[in-house]
Scaffold this motif. Structure first.
Motif, PDB file in Angstrom:
ATOM      1  N   MET A 272     -14.970 -28.770  32.160  1.00  0.00           N
ATOM      2  CA  MET A 272     -14.620 -28.910  30.764  1.00  0.00           C
ATOM      3  C   MET A 272     -14.648 -30.391  30.386  1.00  0.00           C
ATOM      4  SD  MET A 272     -11.238 -27.469  28.901  1.00  0.00           S
ATOM      5  CE  MET A 272     -11.596 -26.902  27.273  1.00  0.00           C
ATOM      6  N   PRO A 273     -15.264 -30.744  29.258  1.00  0.00           N
ATOM      7  CA  PRO A 273     -15.352 -32.156  28.872  1.00  0.00           C
ATOM      8  C   PRO A 273     -13.982 -32.720  28.464  1.00  0.00           C
ATOM      9  CG  PRO A 273     -16.436 -30.749  27.253  1.00  0.00           C
ATOM     10  CD  PRO A 273     -15.980 -29.875  28.358  1.00  0.00           C
ATOM     11  N   THR A 274     -13.836 -33.988  28.698  1.00  0.00           N
ATOM     12  CA  THR A 274     -12.624 -34.696  28.312  1.00  0.00           C
ATOM     13  C   THR A 274     -12.805 -35.249  26.909  1.00  0.00           C
ATOM     14  OG1 THR A 274     -12.187 -35.328  30.587  1.00  0.00           O
ATOM     15  CG2 THR A 274     -11.114 -36.623  28.887  1.00  0.00           C
ATOM     16  N   THR A 275     -11.796 -35.095  26.079  1.00  0.00           N
ATOM     17  CA  THR A 275     -11.839 -35.651  24.733  1.00  0.00           C
ATOM     18  C   THR A 275     -10.874 -36.817  24.652  1.00  0.00           C
ATOM     19  OG1 THR A 275     -12.370 -33.507  23.774  1.00  0.00           O
ATOM     20  CG2 THR A 275     -11.487 -35.169  22.282  1.00  0.00           C
ATOM     21  N   ILE A 276     -11.382 -37.945  24.229  1.00  0.00           N
ATOM     22  CA  ILE A 276     -10.559 -39.131  24.028  1.00  0.00           C
ATOM     23  C   ILE A 276     -10.690 -39.510  22.555  1.00  0.00           C
ATOM     24  CG2 ILE A 276     -10.192 -41.547  24.620  1.00  0.00           C
ATOM     25  CD1 ILE A 276     -11.591 -40.928  27.313  1.00  0.00           C
ATOM     26  N   THR A 277      -9.575 -39.586  21.878  1.00  0.00           N
ATOM     27  CA  THR A 277      -9.580 -39.963  20.474  1.00  0.00           C
ATOM     28  C   THR A 277      -9.083 -41.393  20.355  1.00  0.00           C
ATOM     29  OG1 THR A 277      -9.107 -37.690  19.842  1.00  0.00           O
ATOM     30  CG2 THR A 277      -8.695 -39.380  18.182  1.00  0.00           C
ATOM     31  N   CYS A 278      -9.860 -42.220  19.671  1.00  0.00           N
ATOM     32  CA  CYS A 278      -9.496 -43.620  19.485  1.00  0.00           C
ATOM     33  C   CYS A 278      -9.434 -43.940  17.998  1.00  0.00           C
ATOM     34  CB  CYS A 278     -10.532 -44.534  20.134  1.00  0.00           C
ATOM     35  SG  CYS A 278     -10.720 -44.265  21.892  1.00  0.00           S
ATOM     36  N   HIS A 279      -8.467 -44.737  17.636  1.00  0.00           N
ATOM     37  CA  HIS A 279      -8.349 -45.216  16.266  1.00  0.00           C
ATOM     38  C   HIS A 279      -8.474 -46.731  16.302  1.00  0.00           C
ATOM     39  CE1 HIS A 279      -6.984 -41.338  14.673  1.00  0.00           C
ATOM     40  NE2 HIS A 279      -6.408 -41.208  15.854  1.00  0.00           N
ATOM     41  N   PHE A 280      -9.240 -47.271  15.387  1.00  0.00           N
ATOM     42  CA  PHE A 280      -9.475 -48.703  15.346  1.00  0.00           C
ATOM     43  C   PHE A 280      -8.958 -49.268  14.027  1.00  0.00           C
ATOM     44  CE2 PHE A 280     -12.723 -46.952  18.083  1.00  0.00           C
ATOM     45  CZ  PHE A 280     -12.656 -47.776  19.194  1.00  0.00           C
ATOM     46  N   PRO A 281      -7.754 -49.830  14.039  1.00  0.00           N
ATOM     47  CA  PRO A 281      -7.287 -50.466  12.808  1.00  0.00           C
ATOM     48  C   PRO A 281      -8.110 -51.732  12.554  1.00  0.00           C
ATOM     49  CG  PRO A 281      -5.737 -50.850  14.577  1.00  0.00           C
ATOM     50  CD  PRO A 281      -6.786 -49.925  15.114  1.00  0.00           C
ATOM     51  N   ILE A 282      -8.401 -51.973  11.326  1.00  0.00           N
ATOM     52  CA  ILE A 282      -9.200 -53.151  10.969  1.00  0.00           C
ATOM     53  C   ILE A 282      -8.398 -53.983   9.976  1.00  0.00           C
ATOM     54  CG2 ILE A 282     -11.302 -53.972   9.851  1.00  0.00           C
ATOM     55  CD1 ILE A 282     -12.625 -51.368  10.772  1.00  0.00           C
ATOM     56  N   THR A 283      -8.216 -55.243  10.312  1.00  0.00           N
ATOM     57  CA  THR A 283      -7.534 -56.172   9.430  1.00  0.00           C
ATOM     58  C   THR A 283      -8.513 -57.288   9.103  1.00  0.00           C
ATOM     59  OG1 THR A 283      -5.407 -55.708  10.455  1.00  0.00           O
ATOM     60  CG2 THR A 283      -5.567 -57.726   9.174  1.00  0.00           C
ATOM     61  N   VAL A 284      -8.678 -57.552   7.833  1.00  0.00           N
ATOM     62  CA  VAL A 284      -9.540 -58.652   7.388  1.00  0.00           C
ATOM     63  C   VAL A 284      -8.660 -59.639   6.653  1.00  0.00           C
ATOM     64  CG1 VAL A 284     -11.501 -59.301   5.957  1.00  0.00           C
ATOM     65  CG2 VAL A 284     -11.526 -57.122   7.183  1.00  0.00           C
ATOM     66  N   ARG A 285      -8.644 -60.875   7.124  1.00  0.00           N
ATOM     67  CA  ARG A 285      -7.862 -61.920   6.472  1.00  0.00           C
ATOM     68  C   ARG A 285      -8.823 -62.886   5.801  1.00  0.00           C
ATOM     69  NH1 ARG A 285      -4.285 -61.871  11.381  1.00  0.00           N
ATOM     70  NH2 ARG A 285      -2.584 -60.556  10.712  1.00  0.00           N
ATOM     71  N   ILE A 286      -8.561 -63.152   4.555  1.00  0.00           N
ATOM     72  CA  ILE A 286      -9.400 -64.065   3.785  1.00  0.00           C
ATOM     73  C   ILE A 286      -8.537 -65.253   3.389  1.00  0.00           C
ATOM     74  CG2 ILE A 286     -10.760 -64.345   1.690  1.00  0.00           C
ATOM     75  CD1 ILE A 286     -11.257 -61.298   1.786  1.00  0.00           C
ATOM     76  N   THR A 287      -9.036 -66.449   3.675  1.00  0.00           N
ATOM     77  CA  THR A 287      -8.331 -67.648   3.245  1.00  0.00           C
ATOM     78  C   THR A 287      -9.168 -68.336   2.174  1.00  0.00           C
ATOM     79  OG1 THR A 287      -9.359 -68.951   5.004  1.00  0.00           O
ATOM     80  CG2 THR A 287      -7.217 -67.984   5.479  1.00  0.00           C
ATOM     81  N   GLY A 288      -8.499 -68.979   1.278  1.00  0.00           N
ATOM     82  CA  GLY A 288      -9.218 -69.656   0.197  1.00  0.00           C
ATOM     83  C   GLY A 288      -9.606 -68.668  -0.890  1.00  0.00           C
ATOM     84  N   THR A 289     -10.562 -69.076  -1.687  1.00  0.00           N
ATOM     85  CA  THR A 289     -11.052 -68.237  -2.781  1.00  0.00           C
ATOM     86  C   THR A 289     -12.535 -67.968  -2.546  1.00  0.00           C
ATOM     87  OG1 THR A 289      -9.484 -69.319  -4.260  1.00  0.00           O
ATOM     88  CG2 THR A 289     -11.226 -68.032  -5.287  1.00  0.00           C
ATOM     89  N   PRO A 290     -12.849 -66.816  -1.983  1.00  0.00           N
ATOM     90  CA  PRO A 290     -14.255 -66.520  -1.703  1.00  0.00           C
ATOM     91  C   PRO A 290     -15.031 -66.248  -2.994  1.00  0.00           C
ATOM     92  CG  PRO A 290     -12.882 -64.659  -1.119  1.00  0.00           C
ATOM     93  CD  PRO A 290     -11.960 -65.755  -1.545  1.00  0.00           C
ATOM     94  N   SER A 291     -16.280 -66.575  -2.941  1.00  0.00           N
ATOM     95  CA  SER A 291     -17.164 -66.307  -4.082  1.00  0.00           C
ATOM     96  C   SER A 291     -17.478 -64.815  -4.120  1.00  0.00           C
ATOM     97  CB  SER A 291     -18.456 -67.107  -3.932  1.00  0.00           C
ATOM     98  OG  SER A 291     -19.201 -66.595  -2.835  1.00  0.00           O
ATOM     99  N   PRO A 292     -17.964 -64.322  -5.249  1.00  0.00           N
ATOM    100  CA  PRO A 292     -18.364 -62.916  -5.300  1.00  0.00           C
ATOM    101  C   PRO A 292     -19.414 -62.571  -4.237  1.00  0.00           C
ATOM    102  CG  PRO A 292     -18.202 -63.790  -7.519  1.00  0.00           C
ATOM    103  CD  PRO A 292     -18.033 -64.952  -6.578  1.00  0.00           C
ATOM    104  N   ALA A 293     -20.341 -63.497  -3.976  1.00  0.00           N
ATOM    105  CA  ALA A 293     -21.362 -63.250  -2.948  1.00  0.00           C
ATOM    106  C   ALA A 293     -20.727 -63.145  -1.563  1.00  0.00           C
ATOM    107  CB  ALA A 293     -22.411 -64.360  -2.970  1.00  0.00           C
ATOM    108  N   ALA A 294     -19.724 -63.987  -1.293  1.00  0.00           N
ATOM    109  CA  ALA A 294     -19.045 -63.948   0.003  1.00  0.00           C
ATOM    110  C   ALA A 294     -18.283 -62.636   0.168  1.00  0.00           C
ATOM    111  CB  ALA A 294     -18.106 -65.137   0.146  1.00  0.00           C
TER     112      ALA A 294
END
Length: 67
Positions: A1-23
């Motif tokens: 029987m196959p093993t099932t592994i469930t993974c969750h990947f939290p993603i945090t994005v930190r932005i410093t300064g004032t990015p342009s719309p293109a950024a």
């Protein structure tokens, strides 16, 4: 029987300064590239432990809605 592994990947994005719309637009691509790299690393580590076949949940469950 196959093993099932469930993974969750939290993603945090930190932005410093004032990015342009293109950024801010590029931010999604940068996060996606980083996530692809980390998933590749995780797959290699899991395969090294002897679990050669890794099937993403989206591929295993065709009824699951795409994001």
């Amino acid at each position: 029987m196959p093993t099932t592994i469930t993974c969750h990947f939290p993603i945090t994005v930190r932005i410093t300064g004032t990015p342009s719309p293109a950024a801010l637009e590029r931010l999604g691509e940068v996060v996606e590239e980083a996530l692809i790299a980390r998933l590749g690393f995780a797959r290699a580590r899991i395969a090294a432990e002897g679990y050669a076949e890794i099937v993403p949940v989206d591929a295993a469950d065709p009824t699951r809605a795409a994001p």
